[in-house]
Design an enzyme around this catalytic site. Structure first.
Site, mmCIF file in Angstrom:
data_model
loop_
_atom_site.group_PDB
_atom_site.id
_atom_site.type_symbol
_atom_site.label_atom_id
_atom_site.label_comp_id
_atom_site.label_asym_id
_atom_site.label_seq_id
_atom_site.Cartn_x
_atom_site.Cartn_y
_atom_site.Cartn_z
ATOM 1 N N SER A 61 0.787 -1.235 0.000
ATOM 2 C CA SER A 61 0.000 0.000 0.000
ATOM 3 C C SER A 61 0.819 1.286 0.000
ATOM 4 C CB SER A 61 -0.967 0.017 1.190
ATOM 5 O OG SER A 61 -2.053 -0.849 0.948
ATOM 6 N N LYS A 64 0.328 3.344 -2.980
ATOM 7 C CA LYS A 64 -0.819 4.237 -3.114
ATOM 8 C C LYS A 64 -0.402 5.706 -3.088
ATOM 9 C CE LYS A 64 -3.877 0.801 -1.022
ATOM 10 N NZ LYS A 64 -4.596 0.371 0.195
ATOM 11 N N TYR A 186 -3.287 -2.192 -10.541
ATOM 12 C CA TYR A 186 -3.237 -1.959 -9.093
ATOM 13 C C TYR A 186 -2.338 -2.978 -8.399
ATOM 14 C CZ TYR A 186 -4.791 -1.937 -4.224
ATOM 15 O OH TYR A 186 -4.825 -1.922 -2.856
ATOM 16 N N TYR A 238 -4.087 3.121 7.752
ATOM 17 C CA TYR A 238 -5.335 2.373 7.830
ATOM 18 C C TYR A 238 -6.228 2.982 8.922
ATOM 19 C CZ TYR A 238 -2.531 -0.841 5.028
ATOM 20 O OH TYR A 238 -1.724 -1.389 4.074
ATOM 21 N N VAL A 256 1.188 -3.688 3.886
ATOM 22 C CA VAL A 256 1.170 -4.968 4.589
ATOM 23 C C VAL A 256 2.406 -5.813 4.265
ATOM 24 C CG1 VAL A 256 -1.329 -5.037 4.852
ATOM 25 C CG2 VAL A 256 -0.271 -6.064 2.810
#
Length: 304
Positions: A61, A64, A186, A238, A256
């Protein structure tokens, strides 16, 4: 600085037996939980590293941040018609919130939000996954950065929940492109393999008012860098973002794969990696290291 990082690494290694390696992506479950690395890149271009800071890992992530930055460079403020700006207060892969809010993800750092952002890049680039890899290489100054095919395939084979989010967004008219094409891009971004040093250098533009030293030019405007940092502060960890902001006080984004990148605006970026995660999906030892780093930062710099 080097001795300080070594001290932080020694303390953080005592926390490596806490948490557990992500196992819902089988390729990540194979990671050695005893790995630990930390790297710093200052806005003047100096880099420092300790532990396993040069070992590549799946950034997950953390990608992102790059996806969001590229989408904002391409589409500008129109991006916010597709995705929101607020913390979710829900797990990063929640379907319930997405349906309740009619297919508009709460922010770009939960999975649905990143998929919506990726859709914008699929519309903008013929080969968006290759473009992202090239950007990561240029920003890090490392032409050997690759997409880990094993991780990519593992994520593809276990894509059901992300596919459900993507199809739900498409049903609400918030996804323009073929779902499989968007998901493939993605997952490719999440499967980028980069080291702590790579990430600290690549994302240093967020500390340097948009200036990317590895490419010798401004990557984004100071205002855009400031806004990305703001979203990292509110949404980057998160649903534990508030707790992390209180304890550490720095804009950060976790993945993660066990990595966390944090930004000290005007000064430096720091990346820490340790694979074992807490219940929120954030590295236990990396959070401990960043808490020590933040607590000692001003005192250490004043005596440097």
């Amino acid at each position: 600085m080097q001795q300080w990082l070594e001290e932080i690494a020694a303390s953080a290694r005592q926390r490596l037996d806490e948490g557990r390696v992500a196992d819902y992506i089988p390729a990540l479950a194979q990671r050695n939980p005893n790995r630990f690395g930390i790297a710093v890149c200052t806005t003047s271009g100096e880099t420092y590293a300790a532990g396993d800071a040069r070992e590549p890992f799946s950034i997950q992530s953390i990608a992102k941040v790059l996806l969001l930055t590229l989408a904002l460079r391409t589409h500008g403020e129109a991006l916010w018609q597709r995705v929101g700006l607020n913390p979710s207060g829900m797990p990063f892969n929640s379907l319930a919130q997405l349906e309740a809010e009619r297919g508009k993800p709460r922010n770009p750092f939960i999975n649905a939000g990143a998929i919506a952002v990726t859709d914008r890049l699929v519309s903008a680039f013929a080969t968006p996954d290759k473009h992202l890899q090239d950007v990561a290489r240029r920003l890090a100054g490392n032409a050997s950065i690759l997409i880990d095919d094993e991780v990519l395939e593992s994520e593809w084979q276990h894509r059901s929940r992300n596919a459900a989010m993507a199809y739900l967004m498409k049903a609400f008219g918030n996804l323009d492109n073929d779902v499989d094409a968007v998901l493939r891009c993605y997952f490719s971004s999440c499967a980028l393999a980069m080291s702590c040093v790579d990430l600290a250098v690549a994302l240093n533009f967020l500390a340097a008012e948009g200036e990317a030293r590895a490419i010798g030019q401004r990557f984004v405007s100071p205002g855009l860098a400031r806004r990305v940092n703001a979203i990292m502060t509110t949404c980057g960890m998160y649903d534990a973002a508030g707790d992390f902001a209180y304890r550490v006080g720095l804009p950060a984004k976790s993945g993660v794969g066990g990595g966390i990148v944090a930004v000290v605006p005007g000064r430096m970026t720091v990346c820490v990696w340790a694979p074992a995660l807490d219940d929120s999906g954030n590295s236990v030892a990396a959070q401990h290291a960043l808490e020590l780093f933040a607590e000692q930062l001003d005192a250490r710099l004043s005596t440097a």
